[in-house]
Enzyme design. Sequence first.
Site, PDB file in Angstrom:
ATOM      1  N   TYR A 121       6.374  33.221  76.422  1.00 52.89           N
ATOM      2  CA  TYR A 121       5.921  33.266  77.817  1.00 52.89           C
ATOM      3  C   TYR A 121       5.173  34.567  78.138  1.00 52.89           C
ATOM      4  O   TYR A 121       4.253  34.580  78.928  1.00 52.89           O
ATOM      5  CB  TYR A 121       7.100  33.095  78.769  1.00 52.89           C
ATOM      6  N   GLU A 217      31.201  26.310  58.525  1.00 54.11           N
ATOM      7  CA  GLU A 217      29.870  25.820  58.845  1.00 54.11           C
ATOM      8  C   GLU A 217      29.639  25.719  60.339  1.00 54.11           C
ATOM      9  O   GLU A 217      28.627  26.156  60.853  1.00 54.11           O
ATOM     10  CB  GLU A 217      29.628  24.458  58.171  1.00 54.11           C
ATOM     11  N   ASP A 269      30.241  21.869  54.371  1.00 51.38           N
ATOM     12  CA  ASP A 269      30.296  20.444  54.049  1.00 51.38           C
ATOM     13  C   ASP A 269      29.921  20.216  52.597  1.00 51.38           C
ATOM     14  O   ASP A 269      29.206  21.009  51.988  1.00 51.38           O
ATOM     15  CB  ASP A 269      29.316  19.658  54.932  1.00 51.38           C
TER      16      ASP A 269
END
Lengths: 389, 637
Positions: A121, A217, A269
Amino acid sequence: MAKKTTKAATTAATAEAPRRRGSKATADATLLRIAQLGQHVRKVAMHTKEGDPSVEIPSRTLSNTRFNAKKRTLEMGDATQTRNLFNVGQARKFMQMMLQAAASKDLIQQDKTLSLRGMYYRSLHTIPGTKEKTFDDQSESDAILEDLEVGLGAMREELHVFAKKRGTMVGNITITDSGDEIDCRRMGSGGYAIPSICEPDVIRFGRCDAKFVLHVEKDTVWSRFNEDKFWQKHNCILTEGSGQPPRGVRRLLQRLNQELGLPIYCLLDCDPWGHYIYSVIKQGSINLAYESQRMAIPDAKFIGIRAEDYRRCELPPEVRIELNDKDTARAKQIAAYPWFERNRAWQKEIDLLLRNGFKMEVESLITKDISYVTETYVPARLKARDWLD
Amino acid sequence: MTALAAETGTEPLTTTRKKGERRETAETMAARQREISVSEFFAKNRHLLGFDNPRKALLTTIKEAVDNCLDACEEAGILPDLLVQIEHLKDVGETRYRVTVQDNGPGIVRKQIEHIFGRLLYGSKFHRLKMSRGQQGIGISAAGMYGLMTTGKPVVIISKTAAKKPSHEVVLKMDTSKNRAEVVSETEHPEDDHWFPDGHGTRVVIELEGKYLKGRASVDEYLELTAIANPHARITFIAPPQSGDAGPARIEHPRAVEELPAETKEIQPHPHGIELGILIQMLERTESTTLSDFLQKDFCRVGPGTARSIAESAGLSARTNVKKVGHAEAEKLYKSIQGAKIMAPPTDCLSPIGAKVLLKGLEKGLKPDFIAVSSRPPAVYRGRPFLIEAGVAFGGDLPGDEPARVHRFANRVPLQYQQSACACFKAVVETDWKRYTLQQPRGSLPIGPLVVMIHMASVWVPFTSESKEAIADYDEIRKEMRLALQDCGRKLGIYLSRRERMRRQGERRHIFERYIGEIARACEAITGDPAQPLYEALLKTAQKKTAEADAMLDEEGRFIGKKDSLQNDDTVFMRESSDGGGERDDAPEPARAASDEDGEGKPRRKKQAGAAKEAPKKPGKKRGAGEDGGLFAGEQD
């Protein structure tokens, strides 16, 4: 660019108050690099025959990434790409880079920081006389900021730009964040939000009783561990990186490892994405290979969950998530990375994942018992020193 | 016809009768069975001829008359000069119109007038294989019949065959039951009458129930399309005044080429194009005595050798008397003909419009930016030679974002109804226009400012119905159409991708000038040194770079030195941009750069027009560098 500061004003401003963000030396070094960029453009444009300013940017590609077997981290090669102003394909990017360099200079002088989105911005406006905007979207700006980082050889933090906060921490440690003392033992259920910038001038380590760091995780698993006060029982620090950990989390883990000598254990995982998170924590990422020496933790361990856990923990078949074509391809790609290629244990692990034909999330352990993962699984792995390196 | 007779003779089925009593006996039925005249049949089934509704009836009437006029003129070797007039007879009724069509053709001898205009299926064109607009000899008489049926008014024909001869005015009324015309009155005008300035011609006046509307499938469109396919004709159309018009509107379609199409030859049927029944009929009617003679004279492409081998493989002798060939022999003969190797029919009987003339016609009629035409070599379906020509016109005044329009022509006659039943339409749809960078929804016409034109020239165009609205879908025909379209499409694709490249090229030239202001200001913010000198230095380089780019490109944005495949192609037309070239010596054009800043990706033509307008420029004067002294004086809102 409404604000036009002269050099004299800059020196005066910095001299008065001590900097909140980084040291004055760092700030001056960064400012000098930005100024050199500006001077270079002026010089080439005004005093050379060709008049075509250019910037050298180290290329951030897999082909320009090397695995340093000795340091066990990824390193960026020497290949660079030249960005010219007077090249139709590069002119816009060149312009954007100059805009962000000026914006960054402004930030450093004012001793303020902005998020990536804030930077977008900050430099966003319509080019006078046209209908063209300086940036089409934030991703364009983000890429330019990365270019600027490598091009100037300054870290994002040094440009006073930070990313969205992501990642949480609790544990037996006290830290000082921007002058505020924070006791990570007293963080309730939410935990301490790891800031985007974890450089020593922002975060200093205080008293630390923890013996290791467990990095999980995602947030859901982290909450389980926090609720069970795993870090109290096992005297450790518990962190989480909301998937692929952002630079702040990685830098913090690296510092905990380097400065406090804490081993890092990762609970991720059992799928190619989990494996790649581990790879990034351990070796560094391809895109940010130039940051590896600050980010990579070659000693990080992968404690789970493992492909064999389906049988070893007698998980019900419902937890299996079939591998799709994309997963399979990614797994093979990861297995072929030089830092995994010669690692027998990892080759075996990925091979078993592929042979299983399914992946598993850490949450699948909840099918055994609510606190199976915190009370049985992780302690057992740690006790048996059963992990992948 | 017997089937039709039975149909007309059935009684209501609800009649009650005793059990066992037959509804009809053969005798009672026989009493009602009689021949139906062709005219009666078509009077009842007028939709088969294109008279379904008032609007279409008006169009068909004009179409039949114009087709006849053009055919007559061309056969006589006269450049056609036609007048078409529609008068709205509001006093008689809202739907009452009078149609007048006049040509400068050879005229019609007095005694043929009632046959030609008063009988259906009478004409010179049905029994021959020759490329012409009319085929069956139904058209104009059917129009007259329709007029008579809907208004009770007879047809008026005035015809003059030579300047020194008087013209005949004949008023005809058709008797449908006899398929004959009845002469109501006839007048002989003195030879110096005012009707025919060329000294010969025919004028037909028909009053009918109709409806005149503009738009798709209108008379206006028909005449426009006719002018495209017949640029050698001059057509004047006097349309009835629309609301707001002071008087009748006069629309001129001037002649674009001064040459008549090549004369077409009549050919004998090709042996592979006939059926057994026709063969038997031909055997019965032939004037030849021996089989060999018959095969050579009544067919094309059969010489003595081929004739002998055909006869022999049918188990007959070449010298067999034709009259002795019975049904069984004829069947053998037919099979043998089908198996024989015979050269394809001659193709000099076809008169294509020709690529050059087609380009002219399309350019005049549509005013597009780009035209590509393709003329296929002659091919054969069912033993009949035919030839496909296609053209695509793109851009210009054509409406964009709409499905392409398909203009279909058969022997130079526009086909305006039943588009989707036509082989042309199917060929357009099955062509992959996406390849040529156009949008095309699955199974539909391509989208864009595009007109696709397909012309089939043949000695016998296979229409799907008597009203001649759609070409039947023979594989051979569709394949030729597709090949012609692909040829045009390829060229269109080259043109479009180049146009896109030129547009990008134009944008690229100004990229530098667009960004250097931003860069100069950012540098000022970084170094603290004033931006103005840097801006000027950058602008100088930018203009130099633009000049370099310009030197490599010519006026149209093409790379100089690279051979242009479209430029020397005489099947392609590209509209030249209007500004005079050669002003490129001092390349940095302030006007051009400024005019480009108000928008991205404006069409090239507009850009250049703007540049041309402000063309008188002072070389060496740099944009924004002087005058009001501001850094970005060249900027504007």
